[in-house]
Design an enzyme around this catalytic site. Structure first.
Site, PDB file in Angstrom:
ATOM      1  N   ASP A   1      40.256  57.224  24.552  1.00  0.00           N
ATOM      2  CA  ASP A   1      39.679  57.076  25.400  1.00  0.00           C
ATOM      3  C   ASP A   1      39.178  55.461  25.983  1.00  0.00           C
ATOM      4  OD1 ASP A   1      38.659  59.647  25.626  1.00  0.00           O
ATOM      5  OD2 ASP A   1      37.597  59.436  24.303  1.00  0.00           O
TER       6      ASP A   1
ATOM      7  N   HIS B   1      32.501  42.738  35.222  1.00  0.00           N
ATOM      8  CA  HIS B   1      33.416  43.841  35.083  1.00  0.00           C
ATOM      9  C   HIS B   1      33.560  44.435  33.665  1.00  0.00           C
ATOM     10  CE1 HIS B   1      35.967  42.202  39.176  1.00  0.00           C
ATOM     11  NE2 HIS B   1      35.245  43.690  39.571  1.00  0.00           N
TER      12      HIS B   1
ATOM     13  N   HIS C   1      35.297  35.420  42.905  1.00  0.00           N
ATOM     14  CA  HIS C   1      35.841  36.872  42.216  1.00  0.00           C
ATOM     15  C   HIS C   1      35.898  38.089  43.033  1.00  0.00           C
ATOM     16  CE1 HIS C   1      38.764  38.802  39.387  1.00  0.00           C
ATOM     17  NE2 HIS C   1      37.161  39.129  38.896  1.00  0.00           N
TER      18      HIS C   1
ATOM     19  N   ASP D   1      42.049  30.982  33.728  1.00  0.00           N
ATOM     20  CA  ASP D   1      42.985  32.858  34.239  1.00  0.00           C
ATOM     21  C   ASP D   1      44.356  32.720  35.143  1.00  0.00           C
ATOM     22  OD1 ASP D   1      43.133  35.114  35.344  1.00  0.00           O
ATOM     23  OD2 ASP D   1      41.239  34.309  37.129  1.00  0.00           O
TER      24      ASP D   1
ATOM     25  N   HIS E   1      41.828  37.135  42.188  1.00  0.00           N
ATOM     26  CA  HIS E   1      42.875  35.952  40.833  1.00  0.00           C
ATOM     27  C   HIS E   1      43.653  35.185  41.692  1.00  0.00           C
ATOM     28  CE1 HIS E   1      41.736  38.537  36.874  1.00  0.00           C
ATOM     29  NE2 HIS E   1      42.035  39.692  38.043  1.00  0.00           N
TER      30      HIS E   1
END
Lengths: 558, 558
Positions: A54, A79, A147, A201, A374
């Site tokens: 899962d 998130h 974001h 990032d 991003h």
């Protein structure tokens, strides 16, 4: 594993337990003397070869061993790949209960999750961007980043060895929907004062130029609304509050009403609205049942399903299987999201099913109805030029993205040997002399399957792969305990084996019988006989079918 | 099913048995009076939910019933999705042996395939673009099209009802590598004389503008060669002879030597070279073993694996598992192909593994090293404007592409009700009065799994999916034939079931025992007892684990 005795007060160690050399399950650890803290606590969705699994969460064995020193869990934004593993990880930290630090919306989204797992009493501390908090010997300074969810932050960690800047997930959107752009001035100020390490990032480093602003979508949405002859059905990520805001705004201007359908999206909208992160124009948001009573030209649904998930609202609509929403000729469906790698086929299938039912379907290949959250190459260069870090660790990316950010950093003047391309667990140690690799801590993936967390052996997954390809053949046979001879005709049962026919199995039974007889008369050694049967049957079935089912002999001695 | 009695000599029926409402397994049928012919005979690779399936081919039941009238199998080009099902389909047509019509290279590639299946004596007729052949009451006029394999053609079928034009797979590349562009003049001439129906490739209709020429890649290849410090490893589709030509040409100019590695690519190169479709510069092509002896700066490998296939040469190189090629620092790998939908994750994994081993990896996101072989929107508009068909059937596309081509056709003036959006099997009938839908013939997918072709029940696939998620639990129990009581402790075995522990299985055994005892003392009804055990165990295991393994009770009466 490195012992905590190795750390001293002016030495800082940084390592990721998730989110480097992969996209997802983000978790960064910073160790400074007697203080340990985590940044983010995410999940990853399993790749297709993890059959039946899962979720994937980080292995936090190293953190558990050192939990007495764990002072804080900092969250960058709400998130799933940054907060999703909290419910699985907090119970392992019950005796130390490190507080969760996050902004208002992030903590709001976390609370829904904690409630579900009966963890709502866990200590939580709300962060204000721009206001420092002290955690052990560290000062934590959150700063705003834009974001695809509001209220995201990056962190400046003021450590004895120097300043560490962590961007979180970000883009340099100058006109975000919530009016709160990335705090570029703060990055400049930090850069001016000197930054030891930047964790950056790198998800979208392969894209040249700048990522478009969220606000650029208003134009496309205008076009969509102006041309829609019937109902409008928008789908996006449940957490994309800004996108939902934009749909509400546009609906209001076009005098349409909106209903949100799908549990995760309803929850997020409720939280965001309650905390003031969603500004709902007057009489625009209604209950789905009420929307059904309006003329088609006045109705907008916002649903989940932008990834083609089979149980999502959109997939149900596409297969004409939704309680409330049945597609009508003239309906327009807008996919305001792009498929995450691995979901392309599922999204493709959903689009085709919607088209087959006569819907007008709009997606990014046809019109810009989604933008990434991003930063692209030029934004990354700007951040690197502002922050001017001595060292760089690309995060939130796969190896292809990590090395690409190293390349980009080189273009703006950072020597490649000041960039650390890490795998999860790899430690970078920093002090007044600089930064260097310093071994690795234990790390890995913990699999969640139903109620099982971890303890899922590779044998189970290997067996699932084997069974998924060729199924199994079961041979049940009773043998005489004394003579070793067969007492009855062997019984053969198969599942998932393609060539199961009476004729083939009659021959297979004969082969099993002959195999048993070839051993008798001797005292039966069940394990040995079992191997012999398995080998003989495997050979026979492969010759006949080119299939390799799993073969299980069950021998009963009577 | 429609009877052939319904057709008359001036009536033509067209239907697809594969390749509409899907991409792959292309097969079109044209029926004209007593004549039936097929265009293409392709395979499709199975989607991810067809566990364990090797290939998908069209169901040709309708063709077999009417095989006495089958006059020809026409091939447009040598890609697998156009020729791949020949070895499975021809044996079913053995008593009529319709000839295969194709151009020189296409037949060359088909022959390799037929040889492997011992079908090489099948009648074959070579087509010359521009030269008509007569098949029954039809005249077949092949015309050149440029695609990502040389020697592709489309067909103009001159029928009593009018001219049918089938584009095959094409783009309007004005500078293809082999110097043979699509015969636009022929399309114009056909359009001028009047075309009843156009069957048009719509794979790339979502892309605006024009697809770049194959020749545009020479510039990128120059850059790649100029910057490569070590060996160069190119990967592309094995059938992409033009791409291989470009690599050979560039290698020659940069004074490198080339070796081809991988069975399918070696075969294709051999056929193409023998038939004059590959022009190998002097001393450029060498054996892989000889290449290994050269300095890195002089070596180029061309391999299979652009789709991340786990057994391909490139995947093996990426996992350091190739007999001949071990990555060295400074090696450059070029992925001259884009992932087919569904292969994105596999390709991504390959790229990351190559990067991890220190290779410089170049793919389309970074530099244009691949172009599509299909026409984009402006090319499709041009073809529609030249051919000016009365009716249009979009082929080689999914519903999203089919409706998009209808939209594009509408923009150039074709009424939407003159465009047929078909599913496989749907028949379009044409005569002097025009074209209309006329029911459907039987159609479908035939699955190939090892030596099994078709006859694969949906139960087998459902069982494989079930087993892939949760595995199975097997309960073997001996009961007294007279009392119905258990004779020994039940035996439990599981595979692929995540929560298999001694403790859980001890409880499970108790539950099985209690279930048996609850039925005894009565005469045993094995099927009934089996159901009871399955139900009790399923409930217990779900409560304990949230898993739903397949449960198989094996009851032996003694």
């Amino acid at each position: 594993m490195l012992s905590s005795l190795m750390t001293s007060h002016d030495r800082v160690r940084v390592f990721a337990l998730g989110g480097v050399a992969e996209i997802g399950k983000n978790m960064l650890a910073v160790e400074c003397g007697e203080d340990l803290l985590l940044v983010d606590c995410g999940v990853r969705f399993p790749e297709e070869d993890l059959l039946g699994i899962d979720l994937v969460i980080p292995d936090i064995g190293h953190i558990i061993e050192n939990r007495a020193r764990l002072r804080a869990i900092l969250l960058t934004h709400g998130h799933e790949d940054h907060i999703g593993s909290l419910p699985y990880i907090l119970p392992q930290l019950e005796d130390v209960r490190p507080p969760i630090y996050g902004t208002r919306l992030t903590l709001g989204l976390v609370r829904t999750k904690l409630k579900e797992f009966k963890l709502e009493s866990w200590p939580q501390i709300e962060l204000q961007p721009g206001t420092r908090v002290i955690v052990g010997a560290l000062q934590i300074e959150p700063f705003r980043v834009a974001h695809s969810i509001p209220d995201g932050v990056g962190f400046a960690l003021h450590t004895p060895a120097g300043v560490i800047v962590h961007t979180g997930d970000f883009k340099l959107d100058q006109t975000p929907v919530d009016g709160r752009p990335t705090d570029v001035a703060k990055l400049a100020e930090l850069g001016h004062r000197g930054v030891l390490l930047l964790l950056c990032d790198c998800t979208r480093v392969e894209s040249p130029g700048y990522t478009p602003s969220e606000r650029s979508l208003y134009d496309s949405f205008d076009t969509v609304f102006a041309n829609a002859g019937g109902r409008l059905i928008f789908t996006t990520f449940a957490s994309n509050i800004s996108r939902i805001q934009q749909i509400l705004d546009t609906a209001y201007r076009f005098e349409r009403q909106v209903a949100v359908v799908g549990r995760s999206m309803e929850n997020n909208v409720a939280v965001a609205r309650e905390l003031g992160y969603l500004d709902v124009p007057e009489r625009t948001l209604v209950r789905p049942d009420d929307l059904g009573k309006l003329p088609s030209k006045q109705a907008v649904f916002i649903t989940t399903g932008s990834q083609g998930e089979p149980t999502s609202v959109l997939s149900r609509i596409a297969s004409n299987d939704h309680r409330l929403i049945r597609l009508q000729p003239g309906d327009t469906v807008v996919l305001s999201g792009t498929p995450v790698p691995g979901n392309e086929l599922a999204v493709d299938r959903t689009i085709n099913n919607l088209v087959r039912r006569g819907a007008e379907v709009i997606y990014n290949a046809l019109m810009p109805v989604h933008v990434s959250g991003h930063a692209a190459q030029e934004e990354l260069k700007l951040v690197l030029n502002l922050v001017r870090p001595r060292y760089l660790i690309p995060v939130h990316g796969e190896p292809r993205h990590q090395v690409r950010l190293r390349r980009v950093a080189q273009e703006v003047g950072l020597p490649p040997d000041h960039v650390f391309i890490l795998e999860n667990g790899d430690v970078v140690e920093m002090d007044a002399q600089g930064a260097r690799r310093a071994g690795a801590v234990a790390s890995g993936s913990v699999l969640v399957d139903g109620l099982m967390v971890g303890d899922i052996s590779s044998v189970v997954l290997r067996d699932r792969r084997h069974l998924s390809r060729d199924g199994f053949v079961l041979v049940s046979v009773a043998v005489d305990k004394h003579t070793g001879g067969p007492l009855a005709e062997p019984d053969i049962v198969s599942r998932g084996f393609v060539a199961a026919t009476d004729g083939l199995f009659a021959d297979a039974r004969r082969i099993v019988r002959e195999t048993i007889q070839a051993q008798a008369p001797v005292e039966v050694e069940t394990a040995f006989l079992s191997t012999k049967i398995r080998e003989a049957l495997a050979r026979f079935l492969y010759e006949q079918t080119r299939g390799r089912p799993m073969i299980l002999p069950i021998i009963t001695e009577v």
